[in-house]
Scaffold this motif. Structure first.
Motif, PDB file in Angstrom:
ATOM      1  N   ALA A 126       0.842  -1.195   0.000  1.00  0.00           N
ATOM      2  CA  ALA A 126       0.000   0.000   0.000  1.00  0.00           C
ATOM      3  C   ALA A 126       0.881   1.250   0.000  1.00  0.00           C
ATOM      4  O   ALA A 126       0.553   2.255  -0.624  1.00  0.00           O
ATOM      5  N   LYS A 135       3.741   1.555  -1.438  1.00  0.00           N
ATOM      6  CA  LYS A 135       4.222   1.717  -2.805  1.00  0.00           C
ATOM      7  C   LYS A 135       3.146   2.360  -3.680  1.00  0.00           C
ATOM      8  O   LYS A 135       3.426   3.270  -4.452  1.00  0.00           O
ATOM      9  N   VAL A 136       1.900   1.867  -3.523  1.00  0.00           N
ATOM     10  CA  VAL A 136       0.805   2.415  -4.332  1.00  0.00           C
ATOM     11  C   VAL A 136       0.529   3.878  -3.965  1.00  0.00           C
ATOM     12  O   VAL A 136       0.032   4.642  -4.782  1.00  0.00           O
ATOM     13  N   SER A 137       0.883   4.272  -2.747  1.00  0.00           N
ATOM     14  CA  SER A 137       0.661   5.677  -2.379  1.00  0.00           C
ATOM     15  C   SER A 137       1.765   6.575  -2.928  1.00  0.00           C
ATOM     16  O   SER A 137       1.748   7.780  -2.722  1.00  0.00           O
ATOM     17  N   GLY A 138       2.733   5.986  -3.626  1.00  0.00           N
ATOM     18  CA  GLY A 138       3.757   6.785  -4.271  1.00  0.00           C
ATOM     19  C   GLY A 138       5.083   6.847  -3.517  1.00  0.00           C
ATOM     20  O   GLY A 138       5.992   7.574  -3.907  1.00  0.00           O
ATOM     21  N   LYS A 147      -2.400  -6.133  -9.635  1.00  0.00           N
ATOM     22  CA  LYS A 147      -1.072  -5.618  -9.278  1.00  0.00           C
ATOM     23  C   LYS A 147      -0.399  -4.918 -10.457  1.00  0.00           C
ATOM     24  O   LYS A 147       0.343  -3.957 -10.265  1.00  0.00           O
ATOM     25  N   LEU A 153      -1.651  -1.451 -10.722  1.00  0.00           N
ATOM     26  CA  LEU A 153      -1.162  -0.559  -9.666  1.00  0.00           C
ATOM     27  C   LEU A 153       0.336  -0.315  -9.780  1.00  0.00           C
ATOM     28  O   LEU A 153       0.919   0.395  -8.959  1.00  0.00           O
ATOM     29  N   GLY A 154       0.971  -0.951 -10.750  1.00  0.00           N
ATOM     30  CA  GLY A 154       2.408  -0.766 -10.915  1.00  0.00           C
ATOM     31  C   GLY A 154       3.236  -1.526  -9.895  1.00  0.00           C
ATOM     32  O   GLY A 154       4.429  -1.272  -9.739  1.00  0.00           O
ATOM     33  N   LEU A 155       2.615  -2.479  -9.185  1.00  0.00           N
ATOM     34  CA  LEU A 155       3.371  -3.259  -8.201  1.00  0.00           C
ATOM     35  C   LEU A 155       4.245  -4.293  -8.892  1.00  0.00           C
ATOM     36  O   LEU A 155       5.266  -4.713  -8.359  1.00  0.00           O
ATOM     37  N   TRP A 166      -0.502   9.585  -7.514  1.00  0.00           N
ATOM     38  CA  TRP A 166      -0.933   8.436  -6.721  1.00  0.00           C
ATOM     39  C   TRP A 166      -2.033   8.787  -5.737  1.00  0.00           C
ATOM     40  O   TRP A 166      -2.750   7.918  -5.264  1.00  0.00           O
ATOM     41  N   TYR A 203      -6.019   2.028  -2.433  1.00  0.00           N
ATOM     42  CA  TYR A 203      -5.751   0.598  -2.577  1.00  0.00           C
ATOM     43  C   TYR A 203      -6.058  -0.104  -1.267  1.00  0.00           C
ATOM     44  O   TYR A 203      -5.588   0.306  -0.207  1.00  0.00           O
TER      45      TYR A 203
END
Lengths: 272, 256
Positions: free
Chosen positions: A163, A165-168, B54, B57-59, B80, B85
């Motif tokens: 999470a 990572k997804v928040s930037g 994923k 989301l770029g994971l 972002w 998420y």
């Protein structure tokens, strides 16, 4: 009946260095413990010993060479871990035993297998020099400042890396910063508790504070109090009873952990 | 917010992904998700639906194909804060982690903050707003590990809401949550989608539930095998049932 402890300069130096270490170790420790990185502290401590051997061999302040080797090794460990070419804990074993081997060989080269090695293994406030205190103070300020700046993303990455990572947030950067901070903490703690006991300072106050089941910030505060209490009382006790300082500090920490653990878990069984 | 149902929020084109470089988990998936959509990505275990999420989301980075978020390639995507998420928590959640509900939700604000910025009054208001939206404000001082599974999910939704996102991605959000709690949870998602206009992308293996909740169903089984409305999905699965294909029996529900 007790003589005045503060008339000895070495005790004052030891207390100054000890308090700084006591403040920093759990602040880094909480992130290492919660990320299941506890053993990294121990590994980096062994790596530091190789650094100390290099320092003794070339006549440089061993705290500085320990710092340099620990930081370099921390980056290596993290790189190996991320690459997944070697299992995480095997990478730790590799660095731990490898650097110990290097340390022993360098020390035997320089005929340094003597009592000063013993003080680096188990810590000794008697041998803490004024220049050690200066280096420790500077390192402590740097560690605390970096920690303050990166506190928020560190908490996020520790709790929920995906999470975050997804928040930037750049999780790779944050992980690298954490392990460098761990390396710095380990090397600045060496003069007080020694290579073999450092992970106790980083881990025990944190796992004791965790027993209270409080919020993140409260857990840090509890761990800081336990750490300061143990280090200061350990230094005093070791002075008056002529005991090993590092060992006494760790035993005080263990005593506090055991009491809290028993108290919390007995209460727990009554409540549930 | 005004919702423009023709505006693309997510565009996946020709996406293929493989973990080992040999077997593709996803193959040539193309999918567009529009503003205001409520889409359920369904498929059996190992079908690649979480992998698809994923990638969006770029994971993880696909070997082939592209993902665009808000018309910008995901590798250069910066906004972002527009994305919320809710990861799959029930599986890998440390119940002993020392963190309060308030602290967890505040994390939602960390990504968009500059390093030296302190927590502001605005951040605190955003956290209060989000916790009120999911009905968890009164639990703000509790440890996250002391809540029930359903309450924890609500807290993670609140965290996703703190930046007033345009789209929220949820990965199997009701795993380990009992049926009655699920009803409340899906009612909350309906509210976020209908009243606030948030686009929802939900991954689930619960096809039967999805047909009652979402606007569109995307079936994933390595490739995209359907992208249709729940009504069409139900009609098709009845047909294939008659044809004697191996299809999980799906009870008929009216979408309301």
């Amino acid at each position: 009946m007790f003589e005045n402890i503060f008339q000895y300069a070495f005790i004052v130096r030891g207390l100054e260095a000890g308090i700084l270490v006591a403040i920093i170790a759990p602040a880094i420790g909480i992130f290492l413990v919660l990320r299941r990185y506890s053993l990294i502290a121990d590994t980096l401590a062994h790596v530091s010993l190789a650094g100390i051997a290099i320092g003794i061999f070339f006549g440089i302040n061993p705290v500085l060479t320990a710092l340099a080797t620990a930081v370099a090794a921390s980056l290596g460990v993290e790189k190996l871990r991320v690459s997944k070419k070697v299992y995480g804990e095997s990478a730790l074993a590799l660095f731990l035993s490898g650097s110990l081997a290097l340390a022993v060989v360098i020390l035997s080269l320089g005929h340094g297998l003597n009592s000063s090695l013993f003080s680096y293994l188990f810590g000794s406030i008697v041998t803490v020099t004024a220049s050690d205190v200066r280096i420790i103070s500077i390192l402590a300020v740097i560690v605390i400042s970096i920690l303050a700046v990166f506190y928020k993303p560190l908490v996020y990455v520790t709790f929920d890396e995906e999470a975050a990572k997804v928040s930037g947030i750049s999780t790779r950067l944050i992980n690298t910063i954490l392990i460098i901070l761990a390396a710095m903490t380990v090397s600045l703690a060496i003069p007080i508790v020694g290579v073999l006991l450092i992970s106790a300072l980083i881990v025990i106050p944190v796992i004791t504070a965790l027993q209270f089941r409080k919020s993140f910030i409260h857990t840090i505060i509890y761990a800081e109090i336990i750490s300061l209490l143990s280090v200061v009382s350990g230094i005093f006790a070791s002075f008056y009873f002529n005991l090993s300082t590092g060992g006494t500090i760790v035993l005080v920490m263990l005593a506090i952990f055991s009491s809290v653990f028993l108290l919390k878990n007995i209460r727990g069984t009554v409540r549930y | 917010m005004p919702v423009d149902h023709t505006k693309n929020i997510i565009e996946v084109k020709g996406l293929s992904f493989s973990y080992d470089g040999i077997d593709n988990v996803l193959e040539d998936v193309t999918l567009a998700i529009h503003q205001g959509d409520y889409i359920g990505i369904v498929g059996p275990n190992g079908s690649g639906k979480t992998t698809l999420l994923k990638s969006m989301l770029g994971l993880i980075s696909p070997q082939k194909g592209t993902v665009e978020l808000f018309s910008s390639d995901i590798r250069n995507f910066k906004d972002w804060h527009k994305i919320g998420y809710v990861p799959q928590k029930a599986v890998n959640f440390d119940a002993n982690f020392p963190i309060s509900v308030h602290e967890v939700v505040m994390m939602g604000r960390y990504g968009s903050k500059k390093l030296f910025q302190r927590i502001s009054h605005e951040d605190k208001e955003a956290v209060e707003y989000a916790l009120n939206q999911v009905g968890m404000w009164e639990h703000k001082d509790k440890l996250i590990g002391d809540l029930s599974g359903g309450q924890q999910q609500r807290v993670f939704i609140a965290r996703a809401l703190t930046n007033h996102p345009e789209v929220i991605f949820l990965d199997e959000p009701t795993t380990g949550v009992d049926k009655k709690t699920q009803d409340g949870f899906y009612a909350l998602l309906q509210k976020l989608n209908k009243e606030i206009g948030i686009t929802l992308v939900l991954v689930s293996h619960d096809i039967e539930r999805m047909t009652r909740e979402v606007m569109h169903i995307a079936c994933v089984d390595k490739t995209l095998t359907c992208h249709i409305s729940p009504e069409e999905y139900l009609a098709e699965s009845e047909l294939s049932d008659i044809a004697g294909n191996k299809v999980k029996f799906i009870t008929h529900h009216h979408h309301n």
